[in-house]
Design a protein around this motif. Structure first.
Motif, PDB file in Angstrom:
ATOM      1  N   GLN A  83     -12.311  27.316 -26.208  1.00 55.69           N
ATOM      2  CA  GLN A  83     -13.084  25.841 -25.711  1.00 55.69           C
ATOM      3  C   GLN A  83     -12.538  25.178 -26.720  1.00 55.69           C
ATOM      4  OE1 GLN A  83     -17.712  25.340 -25.833  1.00 55.69           O
ATOM      5  NE2 GLN A  83     -17.109  26.515 -23.912  1.00 55.69           N
ATOM      6  N   THR A  84     -12.585  25.678 -28.289  1.00 56.04           N
ATOM      7  CA  THR A  84     -11.618  24.688 -28.872  1.00 56.04           C
ATOM      8  C   THR A  84     -10.129  24.401 -29.124  1.00 56.04           C
ATOM      9  OG1 THR A  84     -13.307  25.393 -31.094  1.00 56.04           O
ATOM     10  CG2 THR A  84     -10.847  24.566 -31.758  1.00 56.04           C
ATOM     11  N   ILE A  85      -9.488  25.338 -28.796  1.00 59.21           N
ATOM     12  CA  ILE A  85      -8.100  25.561 -28.671  1.00 59.21           C
ATOM     13  C   ILE A  85      -7.922  25.169 -26.952  1.00 59.21           C
ATOM     14  CG2 ILE A  85      -6.008  27.228 -27.892  1.00 59.21           C
ATOM     15  CD1 ILE A  85      -7.360  29.299 -29.916  1.00 59.21           C
ATOM     16  N   ARG A  86      -8.608  24.845 -26.399  1.00 60.00           N
ATOM     17  CA  ARG A  86      -8.395  24.459 -24.745  1.00 60.00           C
ATOM     18  C   ARG A  86      -7.723  23.209 -25.103  1.00 60.00           C
ATOM     19  NH1 ARG A  86     -12.109  26.616 -21.573  1.00 60.00           N
ATOM     20  NH2 ARG A  86     -11.649  28.743 -21.980  1.00 60.00           N
ATOM     21  N   THR A  87      -9.705  22.707 -25.292  1.00 62.43           N
ATOM     22  CA  THR A  87      -9.408  21.230 -25.661  1.00 62.43           C
ATOM     23  C   THR A  87      -8.846  20.507 -26.464  1.00 62.43           C
ATOM     24  OG1 THR A  87     -11.544  21.171 -26.356  1.00 62.43           O
ATOM     25  CG2 THR A  87     -12.284  21.657 -24.663  1.00 62.43           C
ATOM     26  N   ASP A  88      -8.941  20.660 -28.496  1.00 55.87           N
ATOM     27  CA  ASP A  88      -8.015  20.145 -29.186  1.00 55.87           C
ATOM     28  C   ASP A  88      -7.140  20.351 -29.525  1.00 55.87           C
ATOM     29  OD1 ASP A  88     -10.528  18.930 -29.172  1.00 55.87           O
ATOM     30  OD2 ASP A  88     -11.318  19.606 -30.258  1.00 55.87           O
ATOM     31  N   GLY A  89      -6.370  21.951 -28.984  1.00 56.97           N
ATOM     32  CA  GLY A  89      -5.349  22.490 -29.674  1.00 56.97           C
ATOM     33  C   GLY A  89      -5.646  23.583 -30.643  1.00 56.97           C
ATOM     34  N   PHE A  90      -4.554  24.572 -30.659  1.00 60.64           N
ATOM     35  CA  PHE A  90      -4.717  25.385 -31.788  1.00 60.64           C
ATOM     36  C   PHE A  90      -4.791  24.637 -33.143  1.00 60.64           C
ATOM     37  CE2 PHE A  90      -2.575  28.124 -35.241  1.00 60.64           C
ATOM     38  CZ  PHE A  90      -3.255  29.404 -34.332  1.00 60.64           C
ATOM     39  N   PHE A  91      -4.059  23.699 -33.399  1.00 58.26           N
ATOM     40  CA  PHE A  91      -4.200  23.219 -34.734  1.00 58.26           C
ATOM     41  C   PHE A  91      -5.956  22.498 -34.871  1.00 58.26           C
ATOM     42  CE2 PHE A  91       0.139  23.727 -34.534  1.00 58.26           C
ATOM     43  CZ  PHE A  91       0.451  24.343 -35.267  1.00 58.26           C
ATOM     44  N   ALA A  92      -7.112  22.437 -34.170  1.00 60.23           N
ATOM     45  CA  ALA A  92      -7.836  21.756 -34.204  1.00 60.23           C
ATOM     46  C   ALA A  92      -8.870  22.495 -35.354  1.00 60.23           C
ATOM     47  CB  ALA A  92      -8.588  21.200 -33.298  1.00 60.23           C
ATOM     48  N   LEU A  93      -8.007  23.946 -35.168  1.00 63.26           N
ATOM     49  CA  LEU A  93      -9.043  25.288 -36.441  1.00 63.26           C
ATOM     50  C   LEU A  93      -8.038  24.828 -37.249  1.00 63.26           C
ATOM     51  CD1 LEU A  93      -8.143  27.934 -33.780  1.00 63.26           C
ATOM     52  CD2 LEU A  93     -10.692  27.117 -34.116  1.00 63.26           C
ATOM     53  N   TYR A  94      -7.707  24.563 -38.068  1.00 61.25           N
ATOM     54  CA  TYR A  94      -7.211  23.396 -38.994  1.00 61.25           C
ATOM     55  C   TYR A  94      -7.372  22.517 -39.926  1.00 61.25           C
ATOM     56  CZ  TYR A  94      -4.960  28.475 -39.293  1.00 61.25           C
ATOM     57  OH  TYR A  94      -4.947  29.849 -38.850  1.00 61.25           O
ATOM     58  N   ARG A  95      -8.237  21.774 -38.803  1.00 67.62           N
ATOM     59  CA  ARG A  95      -8.100  20.176 -38.815  1.00 67.62           C
ATOM     60  C   ARG A  95      -9.643  20.685 -40.679  1.00 67.62           C
ATOM     61  NH1 ARG A  95     -10.828  18.361 -34.283  1.00 67.62           N
ATOM     62  NH2 ARG A  95      -8.443  18.041 -33.364  1.00 67.62           N
ATOM     63  N   GLY A  96      -8.895  19.444 -41.008  1.00 72.71           N
ATOM     64  CA  GLY A  96      -9.598  19.091 -42.790  1.00 72.71           C
ATOM     65  C   GLY A  96      -9.329  20.372 -43.541  1.00 72.71           C
ATOM     66  N   LEU A  97      -8.166  20.893 -43.661  1.00 69.33           N
ATOM     67  CA  LEU A  97      -7.795  22.204 -44.453  1.00 69.33           C
ATOM     68  C   LEU A  97      -6.933  21.975 -45.462  1.00 69.33           C
ATOM     69  CD1 LEU A  97      -6.693  25.397 -44.555  1.00 69.33           C
ATOM     70  CD2 LEU A  97      -5.112  25.060 -43.140  1.00 69.33           C
ATOM     71  N   PRO A  98      -6.262  20.678 -45.845  1.00 69.52           N
ATOM     72  CA  PRO A  98      -5.383  20.658 -47.150  1.00 69.52           C
ATOM     73  C   PRO A  98      -6.610  20.427 -48.572  1.00 69.52           C
ATOM     74  CG  PRO A  98      -4.920  19.080 -45.208  1.00 69.52           C
ATOM     75  CD  PRO A  98      -6.307  19.606 -44.840  1.00 69.52           C
ATOM     76  N   ALA A  99      -7.970  19.826 -48.546  1.00 68.18           N
ATOM     77  CA  ALA A  99      -8.608  19.593 -49.640  1.00 68.18           C
ATOM     78  C   ALA A  99      -8.954  21.178 -50.101  1.00 68.18           C
ATOM     79  CB  ALA A  99      -9.473  18.674 -50.060  1.00 68.18           C
ATOM     80  N   PRO A 100      -9.918  21.792 -49.212  1.00 65.58           N
ATOM     81  CA  PRO A 100     -10.373  23.541 -49.654  1.00 65.58           C
ATOM     82  C   PRO A 100      -8.538  24.514 -49.948  1.00 65.58           C
ATOM     83  CG  PRO A 100     -11.121  22.649 -47.320  1.00 65.58           C
ATOM     84  CD  PRO A 100     -10.182  21.686 -47.957  1.00 65.58           C
ATOM     85  N   LEU A 101      -7.746  24.164 -49.092  1.00 67.72           N
ATOM     86  CA  LEU A 101      -6.598  25.036 -49.334  1.00 67.72           C
ATOM     87  C   LEU A 101      -6.474  24.580 -50.895  1.00 67.72           C
ATOM     88  CD1 LEU A 101      -3.969  26.746 -47.882  1.00 67.72           C
ATOM     89  CD2 LEU A 101      -2.995  24.316 -47.996  1.00 67.72           C
ATOM     90  N   LEU A 102      -5.821  23.281 -51.635  1.00 59.20           N
ATOM     91  CA  LEU A 102      -5.252  22.679 -52.511  1.00 59.20           C
ATOM     92  C   LEU A 102      -6.318  24.468 -53.657  1.00 59.20           C
ATOM     93  CD1 LEU A 102      -3.804  21.771 -54.185  1.00 59.20           C
ATOM     94  CD2 LEU A 102      -5.327  20.049 -54.279  1.00 59.20           C
ATOM     95  N   ALA A 103      -8.220  23.475 -52.967  1.00 55.86           N
ATOM     96  CA  ALA A 103      -8.743  24.205 -53.993  1.00 55.86           C
ATOM     97  C   ALA A 103      -8.771  26.144 -54.111  1.00 55.86           C
ATOM     98  CB  ALA A 103     -10.833  23.667 -53.732  1.00 55.86           C
ATOM     99  N   SER A 104      -8.419  26.359 -53.227  1.00 54.43           N
ATOM    100  CA  SER A 104      -8.471  27.987 -52.956  1.00 54.43           C
ATOM    101  C   SER A 104      -7.379  28.675 -53.803  1.00 54.43           C
ATOM    102  CB  SER A 104      -8.634  28.083 -51.657  1.00 54.43           C
ATOM    103  OG  SER A 104      -7.570  29.787 -51.895  1.00 54.43           O
ATOM    104  N   MET A 105      -6.418  27.368 -53.198  1.00 60.35           N
ATOM    105  CA  MET A 105      -5.005  27.836 -54.493  1.00 60.35           C
ATOM    106  C   MET A 105      -5.595  27.740 -56.075  1.00 60.35           C
ATOM    107  SD  MET A 105      -1.820  25.855 -51.533  1.00 60.35           S
ATOM    108  CE  MET A 105      -0.839  26.443 -53.005  1.00 60.35           C
ATOM    109  N   CYS A 106      -5.647  26.758 -56.472  1.00 60.53           N
ATOM    110  CA  CYS A 106      -5.986  26.002 -57.910  1.00 60.53           C
ATOM    111  C   CYS A 106      -7.000  27.227 -58.524  1.00 60.53           C
ATOM    112  CB  CYS A 106      -6.776  25.314 -58.062  1.00 60.53           C
ATOM    113  SG  CYS A 106      -5.715  23.945 -57.695  1.00 60.53           S
TER     114      CYS A 106
END
Length: 100
Positions: A55-78
């Motif tokens: 449903q998420t992919i169909r209604t909001d697109g594939f990249f909706a799964l990554y919405r809000g990713l930048p802050a956790p990504l930076l934290a995980s890398m650090c």
């Protein structure tokens, strides 16, 4: 000796950063679906995680799964880079000289 230690630290920093990036890139969509499953209405019909994913992919697109990713990504890398460097430093302190 100091140059070798700097090279090891640099390699551990790079490896930790890449590991944190890859880990979060793989884990984040799964966490997004998990949160959606947990926040479903208690009175409404329950939907399986696979159905939520579709449903998420169909209604909001594939990249909706990554919405809000930048802050956790930076934290995980650090976090991963610090863990890798700390592990390498502790390993050098504990292990006998010349043994790797």
């Amino acid at each position: 000796m100091a140059e070798a230690a700097r090279e090891v630290a640099r390699n551990e920093l790079i490896a930790g950063t890449v590991a944190g990036f890859v880990c979060k890139l793989v884990e984040y969509p799964l966490d997004t679906i998990k949160v959606q499953a947990q926040t479903q209405s208690a009175t409404g019909p329950r939907v399986s995680p696979i159905t939520l994913l579709m449903q998420t992919i169909r209604t909001d697109g594939f990249f909706a799964l990554y919405r809000g990713l930048p802050a956790p990504l930076l934290a995980s890398m650090c976090e991963s880079s610090v863990l890798f460097i700390t592990y390498a430093f502790a390993r050098r302190l504990i292990s006998p000289a010349g043994v790797d």
